[in-house]
Design an enzyme around this catalytic site. Structure first.
Site, mmCIF file in Angstrom:
data_model
loop_
_atom_site.group_PDB
_atom_site.id
_atom_site.type_symbol
_atom_site.label_atom_id
_atom_site.label_comp_id
_atom_site.label_asym_id
_atom_site.label_seq_id
_atom_site.Cartn_x
_atom_site.Cartn_y
_atom_site.Cartn_z
ATOM 1 N N CYS A 246 0.824 -1.210 0.000
ATOM 2 C CA CYS A 246 0.000 0.000 0.000
ATOM 3 C C CYS A 246 0.870 1.277 0.000
ATOM 4 O O CYS A 246 1.483 1.587 -1.002
ATOM 5 C CB CYS A 246 -0.978 -0.040 1.164
ATOM 6 N N HIS A 331 -3.845 -5.205 -0.168
ATOM 7 C CA HIS A 331 -3.462 -5.802 1.117
ATOM 8 C C HIS A 331 -3.460 -7.324 1.064
ATOM 9 O O HIS A 331 -4.534 -7.939 1.069
ATOM 10 C CB HIS A 331 -4.419 -5.321 2.217
ATOM 11 N N GLU A 333 -2.729 -9.303 3.417
ATOM 12 C CA GLU A 333 -3.255 -9.829 4.679
ATOM 13 C C GLU A 333 -4.762 -9.656 4.801
ATOM 14 O O GLU A 333 -5.383 -10.171 5.734
ATOM 15 C CB GLU A 333 -2.556 -9.142 5.868
#
Length: 362
Positions: A246, A331, A333
């Site tokens: 990001c 992202h 995750e």
């Protein structure tokens, strides 16, 4: 109690109070996720923003003690169509309204969030203020038009001192520009020793820790507002494998000579399709960013574009042509969102194996 959302363009939305009764100003953005409001509200990347949730019912499974992405939320406010008064979930500890009051965060509900979202898509993100129904609207509009937001968000959300998450495998240094707990959790789950350091840690200090790799975290705001971080990334290149996520992706791009720019309304949601240009594979991704790497600026750099957004063609991934460094705008995750991209952490392992001269197996 009646509340108002006043925007800098003069638009006014009338609704009902939610959370704290304080008046608050912030950048009004929207998120299209259907679930995951707890992770979204506690994501440091939303620092100084008022979040509009496009899904009409928010708070139906309450707030639990485990799903926070940071200890202290940094959002300025919440906007929802309807907030659930009586949440239903075995892990729920608080309602959305109770949690917002606990952290003194104002909100507003019972407004037309569809119209607000369409307005933001047409005009771009707007400055707004959540306030009582007794204010002078014209005066608030004038104040908003003259408001300049702070540019020190990263320094405010980053850890103030380094700390270690023990592990038995390689040592990963995570530079915290506003890191979500989910990133640390996934790295620790792979067995890595994760050392989290403040955003302004120098390259020399990081290299003195003898890391096997460096991860550049997500974070809020404009990447050009943290020039020292760009210098740090530039000084780390070639010395240690780097993985940017990001904001970290944008900082890697800037460190290599590319440029970034502010998007009209950004990408915020858990359903953004990303295409891997190397394989043609489409991945559904979780995203939260208002800035992007300008594709044309990558041409004269040592970077190559590896991923693009299927919806608008913006840059979603980069890889250094000669050095061990890559990054993604989304992202891996998730937290919240689909977990399609978790395999990117395997690419980090492959870089570390390559650095050590070992053969990496899938």
């Amino acid at each position: 109690m009646k509340r108002m959302l006043i925007l800098e363009n003069g638009e006014v939305f009338y609704g009902k109070a939610l959370g704290s009764q304080k008046e608050q100003t912030g950048e009004v953005v929207f998120n299209t996720s259907m679930t995951g409001y707890q992770e979204i509200m506690s994501d440091p990347s939303y620092c100084d923003q008022i979040i509009t949730m496009t899904y009409p019912l928010i708070g139906n499974y309450g707030i639990n003690r485990d799903d926070f992405e940071s200890i202290i939320p940094n959002i300025k406010g919440m906007i929802v169509k309807e907030a659930a008064d009586i949440p239903s979930h075995f892990r729920s500890r608080l309602s959305l309204d109770e949690w917002l009051k606990q952290h003194d965060i104002p909100g507003i509900q019972r407004i037309d969030t569809r119209r607000l979202t369409k307005l933001i898509r047409e005009t771009g993100t707007l400055k707004g203020k959540i306030c009582s129904g007794e204010v002078n609207i014209e005066q608030v509009v004038k104040e908003l038009q003259n408001t300049h937001f702070r540019t020190d968000q990263v320094s405010r959300v980053s850890t103030k001192s380094e700390f270690i998450n023990p592990g038995t495998k390689e040592r990963v240094v995570l530079i915290d520009f506003g890191a979500k707990k989910g990133i640390i959790k996934d790295l620790v789950a792979k067995g890595y020793e994760v050392i989290v350091v403040p955003y302004n840690t120098t390259a020399d200090k990081i290299l003195s820790m003898a890391p096997d790799s460096v991860v550049l975290s997500n974070g809020p705001g404009d990447p050009t507002d943290v020039p020292d971080a760009i210098t740090t990334v530039r000084n780390l290149l070639g010395h240690v494998p780097i993985f940017g996520i990001c904001l970290g992706h944008q900082l890697l791009a800037l460190a290599c000579g590319a440029k970034t720019g502010k998007m009209k309304f950004g990408h915020r949601g858990a359903n953004h399709p990303v295409k891997d240009l190397r394989t043609g594979q489409i991945t559904m991704s979780s995203q939260n960013h208002g800035y992007t790497v300008i594709a044309e600026s990558v041409k004269d750099t040592p970077l190559e574009i590896t991923h693009i957004n299927v919806n608008d063609g913006t840059v979603e991934g980069l890889k250094h042509k000669d050095l061990l460094a890559f990054s993604v705008q989304y992202h891996p995750e998730a937290s919240p969102g689909p977990e399609d991209a978790k395999g990117l952490f395997n690419e980090l392992q492959s870089m570390m194996d390559e650095k050590k001269g070992e053969t990496a197996y899938a």
